[in-house]
Design an enzyme around this catalytic site. Structure first.
Site, PDB file in Angstrom:
ATOM      1  N   PHE A  66      35.804  45.108  33.106  1.00  0.00           N
ATOM      2  CA  PHE A  66      35.808  44.690  31.706  1.00  0.00           C
ATOM      3  C   PHE A  66      34.982  45.633  30.832  1.00  0.00           C
ATOM      4  CE2 PHE A  66      34.835  42.045  28.011  1.00  0.00           C
ATOM      5  CZ  PHE A  66      36.112  41.581  27.723  1.00  0.00           C
ATOM      6  N   VAL A  90      40.567  45.457  40.142  1.00  0.00           N
ATOM      7  CA  VAL A  90      40.504  44.014  39.929  1.00  0.00           C
ATOM      8  C   VAL A  90      41.385  43.354  40.981  1.00  0.00           C
ATOM      9  CG1 VAL A  90      40.554  42.178  38.210  1.00  0.00           C
ATOM     10  CG2 VAL A  90      40.362  44.551  37.460  1.00  0.00           C
ATOM     11  N   HIS A  97      39.258  35.036  36.969  1.00  0.00           N
ATOM     12  CA  HIS A  97      39.317  35.714  35.663  1.00  0.00           C
ATOM     13  C   HIS A  97      40.301  36.878  35.677  1.00  0.00           C
ATOM     14  CE1 HIS A  97      35.733  33.448  35.169  1.00  0.00           C
ATOM     15  NE2 HIS A  97      34.920  34.304  35.757  1.00  0.00           N
ATOM     16  N   ARG A 136      45.949  51.652  48.275  1.00  0.00           N
ATOM     17  CA  ARG A 136      46.128  52.501  47.082  1.00  0.00           C
ATOM     18  C   ARG A 136      44.885  53.332  46.766  1.00  0.00           C
ATOM     19  NH1 ARG A 136      49.033  48.238  47.401  1.00  0.00           N
ATOM     20  NH2 ARG A 136      51.106  48.094  46.476  1.00  0.00           N
TER      21      ARG A 136
HETATM   22  C1  DLZ Z   1      33.379  38.773  37.032  1.00  0.00           C
HETATM   23  C2  DLZ Z   1      34.294  39.711  37.740  1.00  0.00           C
HETATM   24  C3  DLZ Z   1      35.177  39.234  38.723  1.00  0.00           C
HETATM   25  C4  DLZ Z   1      35.212  37.791  39.111  1.00  0.00           C
HETATM   26  N1  DLZ Z   1      36.016  40.062  39.377  1.00  0.00           N
HETATM   27  C5  DLZ Z   1      36.007  41.384  39.066  1.00  0.00           C
HETATM   28  C6  DLZ Z   1      36.890  42.289  39.723  1.00  0.00           C
HETATM   29  O1  DLZ Z   1      37.682  41.939  40.614  1.00  0.00           O
HETATM   30  N2  DLZ Z   1      36.828  43.597  39.359  1.00  0.00           N
HETATM   31  C7  DLZ Z   1      35.974  44.071  38.406  1.00  0.00           C
HETATM   32  O2  DLZ Z   1      35.977  45.278  38.122  1.00  0.00           O
HETATM   33  N3  DLZ Z   1      35.137  43.226  37.770  1.00  0.00           N
HETATM   34  C8  DLZ Z   1      35.130  41.911  38.080  1.00  0.00           C
HETATM   35  N4  DLZ Z   1      34.282  41.056  37.444  1.00  0.00           N
HETATM   36  C9  DLZ Z   1      33.275  41.615  36.508  1.00  0.00           C
HETATM   37  C10 DLZ Z   1      33.816  41.838  35.091  1.00  0.00           C
HETATM   38  O3  DLZ Z   1      34.640  42.991  35.013  1.00  0.00           O
HETATM   39  C11 DLZ Z   1      32.616  42.038  34.135  1.00  0.00           C
HETATM   40  O4  DLZ Z   1      31.763  43.034  34.666  1.00  0.00           O
HETATM   41  C12 DLZ Z   1      31.803  40.766  33.965  1.00  0.00           C
HETATM   42  O5  DLZ Z   1      32.627  39.693  33.580  1.00  0.00           O
HETATM   43  C13 DLZ Z   1      30.698  40.966  32.893  1.00  0.00           C
HETATM   44  O6  DLZ Z   1      31.309  41.237  31.621  1.00  0.00           O
END
Ligand code: DLZ
Length: 159
Positions: A66, A90, A97, A136
């Protein structure tokens, strides 16, 4: 989801222009760091292969996917780079989320492409499982970091 047919590391090197004059930024998320480090390695190795010097590769890290948008924006404002690659992973199975994070980073990177005069490249895996991510990130489907680096070079030199 990412294709099961295309190998992400497969490309025609003759189609990639000389990149020795380019400076490239790479922003890497810490979530799923082992996967992301494999993607980063694929990207850096590919940039080097096509002539980008180590001195012209700028790497910064952010907590999660994010934050990639802000990280890319900050890097582009801090260094004279010709393209910025966002690297993250992700995994749906690990996060409720998933859709929010995927939409956020996709929209964010798209917006940067419209706001800056350089391209921002989407080197983000959005997958259902860790196994699919490994496939990947240097596994049986290649390495998305390689694909992202080739795309960055082509887009930076787009005429
Ligand atoms: C919170 C979260 C979750 C549950 N899963 C991932 C993920 O699979 N991959 C990733 O890059 N980041 C994840 N995050 C963190 C969010 O990207 C972000 O860092 C937090 O919500 C804080 O804004």
């Amino acid at each position: 989801m990412a294709t099961s047919l295309k190998n992400l590391s497969a490309y025609d090197a003759a189609d990639v222009p000389d990149a020795s004059a380019l400076s490239i930024g790479i922003v890497v998320a810490d979530w799923n760091i082992e996967i992301n480090n494999q993607l980063l390695k694929g990207a850096v190795d590919t940039l080097r292969k096509h002539g980008v010097s180590d001195a012209n590769i700028f790497i910064s890290r952010v907590p999660g996917a994010f934050e990639l948008t802000y990280g890319c924006k900050t890097l582009a404002e801090s260094y004279e780079v010709d393209a910025v690659i966002a690297i993250g992973t992700v995994i749906q199975g690990e996060t409720p989320h998933f859709n929010f994070i995927c939409q956020g980073v996709t929209y964010g990177i798209s917006e940067l492409n419209l706001s800056f005069e350089i391209p921002f490249i989407f080197g983000v895996l959005t997958v259902n499982s860790l196994e699919q991510a490994q496939d990947r990130a240097g596994g049986k489907h290649g390495n998305k970091g390689v694909e992202a680096a080739v795309t960055a070079i082509k887009m930076a030199l787009l005429s």
